[in-house]
Design a protein around this motif. Sequence first.
Motif, mmCIF file in Angstrom:
data_model
loop_
_atom_site.group_PDB
_atom_site.id
_atom_site.type_symbol
_atom_site.label_atom_id
_atom_site.label_comp_id
_atom_site.label_asym_id
_atom_site.label_seq_id
_atom_site.Cartn_x
_atom_site.Cartn_y
_atom_site.Cartn_z
ATOM 1 N N SER A 36 0.863 -1.195 0.000
ATOM 2 C CA SER A 36 0.000 0.000 0.000
ATOM 3 C C SER A 36 0.892 1.236 0.000
ATOM 4 O O SER A 36 2.112 1.125 0.141
ATOM 5 N N ALA A 37 0.280 2.384 -0.082
ATOM 6 C CA ALA A 37 1.003 3.640 0.109
ATOM 7 C C ALA A 37 1.251 3.818 1.612
ATOM 8 O O ALA A 37 0.531 3.228 2.422
ATOM 9 N N LYS A 47 -2.915 9.822 5.627
ATOM 10 C CA LYS A 47 -2.367 8.816 4.718
ATOM 11 C C LYS A 47 -1.821 9.529 3.483
ATOM 12 O O LYS A 47 -2.412 10.540 3.046
ATOM 13 N N THR A 49 -2.177 8.599 0.506
ATOM 14 C CA THR A 49 -3.250 8.627 -0.502
ATOM 15 C C THR A 49 -4.159 9.848 -0.303
ATOM 16 O O THR A 49 -4.561 10.495 -1.270
ATOM 17 N N GLU A 120 1.038 4.104 -4.048
ATOM 18 C CA GLU A 120 1.525 2.717 -3.974
ATOM 19 C C GLU A 120 2.659 2.499 -4.964
ATOM 20 O O GLU A 120 3.610 1.795 -4.677
ATOM 21 N N PHE A 182 -3.664 -1.484 -5.285
ATOM 22 C CA PHE A 182 -4.660 -0.417 -5.440
ATOM 23 C C PHE A 182 -5.037 -0.030 -6.872
ATOM 24 O O PHE A 182 -6.014 0.636 -7.084
ATOM 25 N N ARG A 196 -11.348 2.430 -2.237
ATOM 26 C CA ARG A 196 -10.375 2.699 -1.173
ATOM 27 C C ARG A 196 -10.028 1.418 -0.419
ATOM 28 O O ARG A 196 -10.851 0.530 -0.266
ATOM 29 N N SER A 197 -8.793 1.360 0.042
ATOM 30 C CA SER A 197 -8.234 0.168 0.692
ATOM 31 C C SER A 197 -8.077 -1.000 -0.287
ATOM 32 O O SER A 197 -7.998 -2.151 0.121
ATOM 33 N N GLY A 198 -8.030 -0.666 -1.566
ATOM 34 C CA GLY A 198 -8.065 -1.691 -2.610
ATOM 35 C C GLY A 198 -6.786 -2.484 -2.801
ATOM 36 O O GLY A 198 -6.758 -3.387 -3.647
ATOM 37 N N SER A 199 -5.729 -2.215 -2.062
ATOM 38 C CA SER A 199 -4.523 -3.047 -2.221
ATOM 39 C C SER A 199 -4.806 -4.491 -1.820
ATOM 40 O O SER A 199 -4.172 -5.420 -2.321
HETATM 41 N N1 ASP Z 1 -3.748 3.592 -0.273
HETATM 42 C C1 ASP Z 1 -5.066 3.245 -0.680
HETATM 43 C C2 ASP Z 1 -6.067 3.817 0.326
HETATM 44 O O1 ASP Z 1 -5.691 4.511 1.248
HETATM 45 C C3 ASP Z 1 -5.256 1.789 -0.880
HETATM 46 C C4 ASP Z 1 -4.848 0.896 0.259
HETATM 47 O O2 ASP Z 1 -4.261 1.348 1.232
HETATM 48 O O3 ASP Z 1 -5.130 -0.308 0.185
HETATM 49 O O4 ASP Z 1 -7.243 3.599 0.188
#
Ligand code: ASP
Length: 453
Positions: A36-37, A47, A49, A120, A182, A196-199
């Motif tokens: 992830s980032a 974050k 992102t 990322e 991501f 979001r959170s797609g990693s």
């Molecule tokens: N960096 C992206 C987010 O904050 C994806 C991830 O963290 O999975 O949504």
Amino acid sequence: MKVVKFGGSSLATGAQVEKVYHIVVSDPERRIVVVSAPGKRFADDMKVTDLLIRCAKSALEGGETEALLQAIVARYQSIADELHLPGDIIRKIEDDLLTRLHHDKSRPEAFMEAMKASGEDNNAKLVAAFFRYKGLDAQYMSPKEAGLLVSDDPGNARVLPESYKRLSALKEKPGIIVFPGFFGYSESGDVVTFSRSGSDITGSILANGVQAEIYENFTDVDAVCAVNPHFVRHPKEIREITYREMRELSYGGFSVFHDEALIPAFRAGIPVNVKNTNNPDAPGTRIVNKREHKHGPVAGIASDEGFCSIYVSKYLMNKEIGFVRKILIILEHFGISFEHIPSGIDDITIILRQNQMNSEIERKIVERIMDDLHVDQVKVEHNLALIMIVGEGMRRAIGTAARASRALAEAHVNIEMINQGSSEVSMMFGVKQAVEKKAVQALYDEFFQKVMA
Ligand code: ASP
């Protein structure tokens, strides 16, 4: 071969990246590393992102970007400094960001996507550089080169089926592959991000593509808990759970693992192990196809707020052909998706996320339902929480609904709505947001604390 994914908090500082390195080298099967980032270092932190989104927005509005850009570069710089990473990786990251920032803005969405994904992408380059500095044979891999093709839905990409075959070639690559999470590429070559959170989703797709033995998803908790730890103190940890249960719980509000990330691993029958970067020896939670149901019918209780319901009542609704379709057309007209539709003989309730509507849209929807469908009553109720109790064991256990509603009644929680139909593994209760915590605690006590005779 194992695919391992590290979330933002596992990569937020140099010390965290060191931990990641130790986890990767401790098992030679850990060959594909999805990153992830950099995420939050402390509760009020931002974050990377989110900084990127802010920076991209400002650029599109013709506003200030220099300070934001420097704040982003500083995040990578501090990680590199902490790791004593020599070389020009930070200059490369800065150049990359400047190139993206000065890129064509005539398609604002494409511009935003490229900026968002850089979090990322650059982090994967940094982590690969650090692994090499430590003597590992590690390479950054671009999703474009690897063939991760996705639909052209910015911020909501879906993997295209042909990706899997292309990604299978990664198996033959020597050494460790560091892959940015991501995002993927559309057929026309644009960067497109997952939600979001797609990693988590990227890791699962890669695990499927290379037919990994396991997909390890490293985060910052020892295991998935049976209930939100903000609501219940020291909740039980889940050791093993099925894909279906986890999918329902993730949808219902569990944020440890992205709900869309389960499908690719599930289709290939690859177990997922949620583990803690800060405590890698803990067994974590395994998500599997089948499990034994030793501990009662319920595996977990999820809850989420921010819902509203549109209650519609019309005498003889059951006899009217196309009634629901007409309501859904009205919602579609306003670009609104629904979550659930429990119905009765003369009534129907449509549950939706209330952030999709403002008071103006709400008024228009109510008006259209009244005028077009000649109904007796339309009522909108706000600030609802949906609580889901989930467990494959519920299929066979008698009296789960009775136990749940008794527990809620004893806690003086009024149930606004119950939905237990299509999914045999979950039961949903709608309650007022104000009593959500109390309701969750009551259900947890009933299904996890009570010793049954
Ligand atoms: N960096 C992206 C987010 O904050 C994806 C991830 O963290 O999975 O949504």
